[in-house]
Scaffold this active site. Structure first.
Site, PDB file in Angstrom:
ATOM      1  N   ASP B 149     -47.377  18.001  43.125  1.00 26.87           N
ATOM      2  CA  ASP B 149     -47.305  17.729  41.794  1.00 26.87           C
ATOM      3  C   ASP B 149     -48.301  17.840  40.728  1.00 26.87           C
ATOM      4  OD1 ASP B 149     -46.217  14.352  41.932  1.00 26.87           O
ATOM      5  OD2 ASP B 149     -48.205  15.250  42.683  1.00 26.87           O
ATOM      6  N   GLU B 236     -58.126   6.564  49.417  1.00 27.43           N
ATOM      7  CA  GLU B 236     -59.157   7.408  49.445  1.00 27.43           C
ATOM      8  C   GLU B 236     -60.321   6.798  50.054  1.00 27.43           C
ATOM      9  OE1 GLU B 236     -57.288   6.736  46.790  1.00 27.43           O
ATOM     10  OE2 GLU B 236     -56.306   8.530  46.298  1.00 27.43           O
TER      11      GLU B 236
END
Lengths: 338, 286
Positions: B149, B236
């Site tokens: 997205d 991350e």
């Protein structure tokens, strides 16, 4: 003076030996080549990067440079009219639209800003896009603008801007030029097949649109190659109960009917009808996407309806509600007051 | 690049146009033997906007040379929708799937939570890379985690292509800011993070804000995204801490002064008119 051959040989021998000794002594000396290697490798990377940049530049220029006169068979030009206004996600929206449009042959993008001036953001984006474009602007009058607190359906949006684009076409294009006009809002997704389908529009073509009207899709109902009604759940009694993204108009039709435009005062949902009813009747509509009839193959090769890939997607906005951060579903993503 | 045959346009009015059978879409630029490959790992899951998202990603990727798209579905089986889309797109791709356990699933009705999503899928993508390429002769290339997205500029891919280890750059709309960015010293080294949300994270960066060279991925086979006990925003870091330290990061995008990627999100479409029993024909693929 007599030069003895023997002496010549001796001198030659000595010089060779000295040279050989010198060379042998150089062996095994540490030689710092890594510096050279790294810089050479950097240089190569730099050149490779430049080459790929140039290649993409060439490709972009090729797309831009090709006009209808270079085509074997002149393809009608597709004019996409996109109203836009400044908000956080504007640049992202326009960037990804441009990436889609770059694939479309004979394409001309008409971008109309809701703004008293041409903004730098849009100007630069268009200039770097590699597309053929026209950059216009007109500001929606204050009374017509949505306020912060208004839901996004309260007032029609993009009306003045689309009408300005229509006016530009009427002033700058001749009846002899073949083209198709499509209203491409900046928050939708477009498949490449869509543009193939609409290019052949003679008057007004229509097709299914995904994720609008509170449904998975809306579409025209087609019998024997003619549109006989519309499959929609919301206000189905509108003259043309369709979404802005569900139709395209032949340029010649717009040029021949110079008064046809969107009505700013149209009731909610009637904006599309306000334009189309002065241009075409339902019987004259040209269905696309395989007439929306040949779908029922048991294994579900839903390819024919794949064209329902124009959908309205809106942004989730993260707003501060009072002193708390909260997620608010994107209402009013097209607020022209911003 | 050719479009469908213009001779098929109808001549007489009132006659339905002939059905166009073959579409030849844009093809990506030809594969180069010298250019490093960009491997894009995209986790995806079924929901109404999935096809639209993947379509516009494909439209973007078709412009990028030497790109290989690894699409990993959160699904027990590879779906027809994604298979057909990938085949028709014209890109080099790999289609994988792995189902997330129920507790981690992101289905259509849940409000986005802070549970890490797409983790298993990204790890499967890494696993495929490690399986497919020889550690002793790694290809030149880079791995980028591109969620379906977001919005990516074409410039971004050229910036990341020559990553030696791990490169980083700013991301718009991440962490509740207009943009999050690494802080880069005048010497060109990353020294911190210009963020508001938990700046003490080892790598306060969004998934879209970094890329890792293939060589490094293959060198460190134990480096994966961690599932257990990962707070929101730490996904991350859970990968990067096993790959690199802050001073080993390579800042891109003009020393992190340009925004080349936007962490855009797509609102769930309003499908209220479908009602309890559905209204529109389910056989239509949307």
């Amino acid at each position: 003076m007599k030069v003895k051959l023997k002496n010549v040989f001796v001198v030659y021998f000595l010089v060779s030996v000295i040279g050989l000794m010198y060379a042998l002594l150089q062996l095994g000396q540490p030689c710092d080549c890594s510096q050279h290697l790294r810089s050479a490798s950097d240089l190569m990377h730099g050149k490779d990067k430049k080459i790929s940049q140039l290649l993409s530049e060439v490709k972009r220029l090729q797309v831009r440079g090709k006009g209808p006169e270079l085509e074997g068979q002149a393809l009608p030009i597709i004019y996409a009219i996109t109203p836009t206004y400044a908000r956080l996600v504007q640049k992202a929206e326009l960037v990804r639209m441009s990436q889609t449009f770059l694939h479309v042959k004979n394409f001309h993008w008409i971008v109309v800003e809701d703004s008293p001036v041409k903004t730098q953001l849009v100007s630069e984006l268009l200039a770097q896009s590699g597309l053929r474009f026209t950059h216009l602007h007109t500001e929606t009058p204050k009374e017509q603008k949505l306020k912060e607190s208004d839901p996004n359906w309260l007032k029609p949006r993009g009306v003045e801007q689309r009408n300005l684009a229509l006016q530009w076409l009427r002033e700058n294009r001749e009846l002899s030029e073949e083209g198709v006009v499509y209203f491409a809002d900046d928050d939708n997704t477009y498949s490449l097949r869509l543009f193939d389908e609409i290019r052949s529009t003679k008057r007004v073509s229509v097709w299914p649109v995904g994720l609008v009207g509170g449904l998975r899709f809306e579409r025209p109902l087609v019998e024997k190659g003619r549109v006989v009604g519309f499959y929609t759940a919301w206000k189905p009694n509108r003259p043309f109960p369709m979404d802005m993204a569900g139709f395209a108009i032949a340029l010649q039709l717009l040029l021949a009917n110079r008064e046809a435009r969107f009505d700013m005062l149209a009731e909610r949902g009637y904006l599309e009808s306000s334009l189309l009813q002065s241009l075409v009747s339902i019987e004259e509509l040209e269905p696309r996407a395989d007439n929306c009839t040949k779908v029922r193959r048991g294994t579900g090769s839903q390819d024919s309806w794949v064209l329902s890939m124009v959908l309205g997607v809106q942004w989730i906005k993260w707003v501060r509600a009072g002193d708390q951060d909260s997620w608010v579903l994107g209402v009013g993503n097209m607020k022209f007051c911003l | 690049i050719t479009l469908s045959n213009p001779h098929l346009w109808q001549q007489a009015s009132g006659v339905a146009p002939k059905v166009i059978q073959n579409y030849v879409y844009s093809r990506p630029p030809p594969w180069s033997d010298t250019l490093p490959t960009i491997f894009i790992i995209t986790p995806t899951y079924t929901r109404p906007v999935q096809k639209a998202e993947l379509t516009r990603l494909a439209n973007t990727f078709l412009h990028v040379q030497n790109l290989h798209w690894v699409v990993v579905e959160d699904s027990p089986r590879r779906t027809n929708l994604v298979s057909n889309l990938l085949e028709k797109a014209g890109l080099n791709f790999t289609h994988l799937n792995v189902e997330s356990p129920q507790s981690l699933k992101m289905n259509g009705s849940r409000i986005p939570s802070h549970k890490p999503r797409g983790t298993l899928q990204r790890n499967l993508g890494l696993h495929w890379l490690r399986d497919s390429f020889n550690k002793t002769q790694p290809p030149e290339g880079v791995v980028y985690f591109a969620d379906d997205d977001n919005t990516y500029s074409l410039e971004l891919f050229e910036e990341m292509r020559y990553t030696r280890r791990v490169s980083v750059w700013p991301v718009a709309f991440a962490g509740g800011l207009r943009y999050e960015s690494p802080i880069v010293s005048p010497a060109g080294k990353v020294v911190g993070w210009k963020v508001v949300f938990d700046p003490n994270r080892p790598f306060a960066i969004d998934m879209a804000g970094f890329a890792v060279s293939i060589r490094l991925i293959l060198e460190r086979p134990q480096a994966t995204f961690k599932l257990e006990g990962i707070k929101g925003g730490y996904q991350e870091s859970s990968l990067l801490k096993d790959l690199v330290t802050m001073d080993g990061l390579e800042p891109k995008a003009a020393n992190c002064t340009k925004v080349l990627v936007w962490h855009t999100r797509t609102e769930r479409p309003m499908l209220g008119n479908e009602g309890k029993h559905g209204f529109s024909d389910l056989r239509m693929e949307v």
